[in-house]
Design an enzyme around this catalytic site. Structure first.
Site, PDB file in Angstrom:
ATOM      1  N   GLU A 159       0.741  -0.972  -0.231  1.00 39.96           N
ATOM      2  CA  GLU A 159      -0.103  -0.266  -0.194  1.00 39.96           C
ATOM      3  C   GLU A 159       0.731   1.472  -0.255  1.00 39.96           C
ATOM      4  O   GLU A 159       2.105   1.033   0.502  1.00 39.96           O
ATOM      5  CB  GLU A 159      -1.205   0.223   0.764  1.00 39.96           C
TER       6      GLU A 159
ATOM      7  N   ASP B 204     -11.250  -0.572   6.162  1.00 39.16           N
ATOM      8  CA  ASP B 204     -10.147  -1.390   5.838  1.00 39.16           C
ATOM      9  C   ASP B 204     -11.173  -2.927   6.546  1.00 39.16           C
ATOM     10  O   ASP B 204     -10.839  -3.583   5.911  1.00 39.16           O
ATOM     11  CB  ASP B 204      -8.861  -1.677   7.236  1.00 39.16           C
TER      12      ASP B 204
ATOM     13  N   LYS C 196      -2.491  -1.600  15.857  1.00 32.56           N
ATOM     14  CA  LYS C 196      -2.021  -0.709  17.813  1.00 32.56           C
ATOM     15  C   LYS C 196      -3.097  -0.406  18.389  1.00 32.56           C
ATOM     16  O   LYS C 196      -3.852  -0.045  18.177  1.00 32.56           O
ATOM     17  CB  LYS C 196      -1.425   0.371  16.587  1.00 32.56           C
TER      18      LYS C 196
HETATM   19  N1  PSU Z   1      -1.839   1.428  10.472  1.00 33.18           N
HETATM   20  C1  PSU Z   1      -0.063   1.551  10.171  1.00 33.18           C
HETATM   21  N2  PSU Z   1       0.308   2.659   9.197  1.00 33.18           N
HETATM   22  C2  PSU Z   1      -0.586   3.112   8.413  1.00 33.18           C
HETATM   23  C3  PSU Z   1      -1.988   3.002   8.264  1.00 33.18           C
HETATM   24  C4  PSU Z   1      -2.089   1.596   9.149  1.00 33.18           C
HETATM   25  O1  PSU Z   1       1.026   0.974  10.887  1.00 33.18           O
HETATM   26  O2  PSU Z   1       0.038   4.284   7.253  1.00 33.18           O
HETATM   27  C5  PSU Z   1      -2.366   3.634   7.209  1.00 33.18           C
HETATM   28  C6  PSU Z   1      -3.094   1.914   6.095  1.00 33.18           C
HETATM   29  O3  PSU Z   1      -3.069   2.752   5.031  1.00 33.18           O
HETATM   30  C7  PSU Z   1      -4.756   1.581   6.995  1.00 33.18           C
HETATM   31  C8  PSU Z   1      -5.056   3.635   7.506  1.00 33.18           C
HETATM   32  O4  PSU Z   1      -5.577   1.253   5.233  1.00 33.18           O
HETATM   33  O5  PSU Z   1      -3.640   3.952   7.785  1.00 33.18           O
HETATM   34  C9  PSU Z   1      -6.665   3.401   8.276  1.00 33.18           C
HETATM   35  O6  PSU Z   1      -6.885   4.501   8.086  1.00 33.18           O
HETATM   36  P1  PSU Z   1      -8.522   4.787   9.064  1.00 33.18           P
HETATM   37  O7  PSU Z   1      -7.823   4.359  10.419  1.00 33.18           O
HETATM   38  O8  PSU Z   1      -8.710   6.092   8.850  1.00 33.18           O
HETATM   39  O9  PSU Z   1      -9.664   4.069   7.917  1.00 33.18           O
END
Ligand code: PSU
Ligand code: MN
Length: 302
Positions: free
Chosen positions: A26, A144, A161
């Site tokens: 990604e 996701d 996390k």
């Molecule tokens: N977890 C990480 N690093 C990241 C992300 C998640 O350790 O950069 C990114 C991924 O691209 C994931 C996104 O899809 O954050 C999730 O964002 P949100 O919580 O806004 O859906």
């Protein structure tokens, strides 16, 4: 098979048409997940590592409104250097971005969608988005999780996390029928650390076993993907107390500053890097490499 909306790089197209292993990577992790220049170095190192383990890497992004699977080093450098000036592109963002010819860094959700269009069955990342703490009032649940429920791609991650509510994240995945398989672990890994205390329903011991499960899922005509949870190698784990404190402080900062929506995850990630004096970044990079290796082995077995 490139199309008016999807562009495969020459090496990815060649690998797919010859039936060689390909893994997706990604780009939100590049533009929004890590600081420059470590983000670019890590992304390029992931590509080399995939190739060393026999899989062609397909880093995914939106460029000029087109969905790209497979980027050049210059394109990766561009995404990393521009950082948060690049739009964080999730499933919902893609149609208007395509219409307007915009650039974007794809999240896990958008990268899964592009992987499925391109015919790439395995995808390696760091951590997935999940159910945020306080989601009972904010309704902040990462796209996701929905994507895992609907799109046939296996995602290799180091868990989620503990900036998230890991218990609720597992509940959500259970409700949506997503297979969550621990790789040589009985516990959901917590990204920076191997243990979260949350048990997983199933574990696998080998990449062959995981590949066989992916084939079975396809054979059942099962809509949706799979989450493979691969703990960070012990030597790169963060001390648990230090990381918990950094996460609590980052969450408090986010609340004080009123951060919401798609800005929450990048805000928390960069705050944790700052609060740990850069130590968490080293762990983050190593766990991504570990996931790339496992994803390449799974792809080779498919
Ligand atoms: N977890 C990480 N690093 C990241 C992300 C998640 O350790 O950069 C990114 C991924 O691209 C994931 C996104 O899809 O954050 C999730 O964002 P949100 O919580 O806004 O859906
Ligand atoms: Mn969110």
């Amino acid at each position: 098979m490139s199309s008016p909306v999807l562009i495969l790089s020459k090496p990815v197209l060649a690998a797919l048409s010859e039936g060689r292993p390909v893994i997706a990577l990604e780009s939100t992790i590049i533009s929004h997940g890590m600081p420059y220049p470590q983000n670019v170095e890590t992304a390029l190192a992931c590509e080399r590592l995939a190739r060393e383990h026999g899989a062609e890497p397909a880093t995914v992004a939106v460029l000029g409104g087109k969905l790209h699977a497979g980027l050049t080093a210059d394109q990766i450098e561009y995404l990393g250097k521009a950082g948060t000036k690049i739009r964080k592109a999730s499933r919902r963002d893609l149609p208007l971005m395509a219409a307007r010819g915009e650039d974007g860094a794809t999240t896990v959700a958008a990268t899964m969608l592009v992987s499925a269009l391109a015919g790439i069955p395995v995808f390696a990342t760091g951590g997935i988005g999940g159910v945020h703490r306080g989601a009972e009032t904010t309704m902040d649940v990462s796209a996701d999780l929905e994507e895992l429920a609907r799109t046939p791609v296996a995602v290799v991650c180091a868990g989620a996390k503990s900036i998230l509510d890991l218990g609720l994240t597992l509940e959500y995945l259970e409700t949506r029928g997503v297979p969550v398989i621990g790789y040589r672990t009985d516990e959901l890994p917590a990204f920076f650390t191997r243990h979260s205390g949350f048990p997983l329903p199933q574990r696998a011991e080998t990449p062959e076993e995981i590949a066989a499960a992916i084939r079975a899922q396809r054979a059942m005509g099962y809509p949706g993907g799979m989450l493979v949870a691969n703990p960070i190698p012990g030597e790169y784990e963060m001390p648990r107390a230090a990381i918990s404190q950094a996460i609590e402080d980052a969450l408090a900062d986010a609340r004080r500053q009123g951060v919401t929506g798609k800005d929450v995850t990048p805000f928390l990630l960069s705050a944790v890097v700052r609060l740990t004096g850069g130590e968490s970044l080293k762990s983050n990079i190593q766990l991504v490499y570990n996931n790339v290796r496992l994803a390449a082995h799974i792809a080779a077995c498919l």
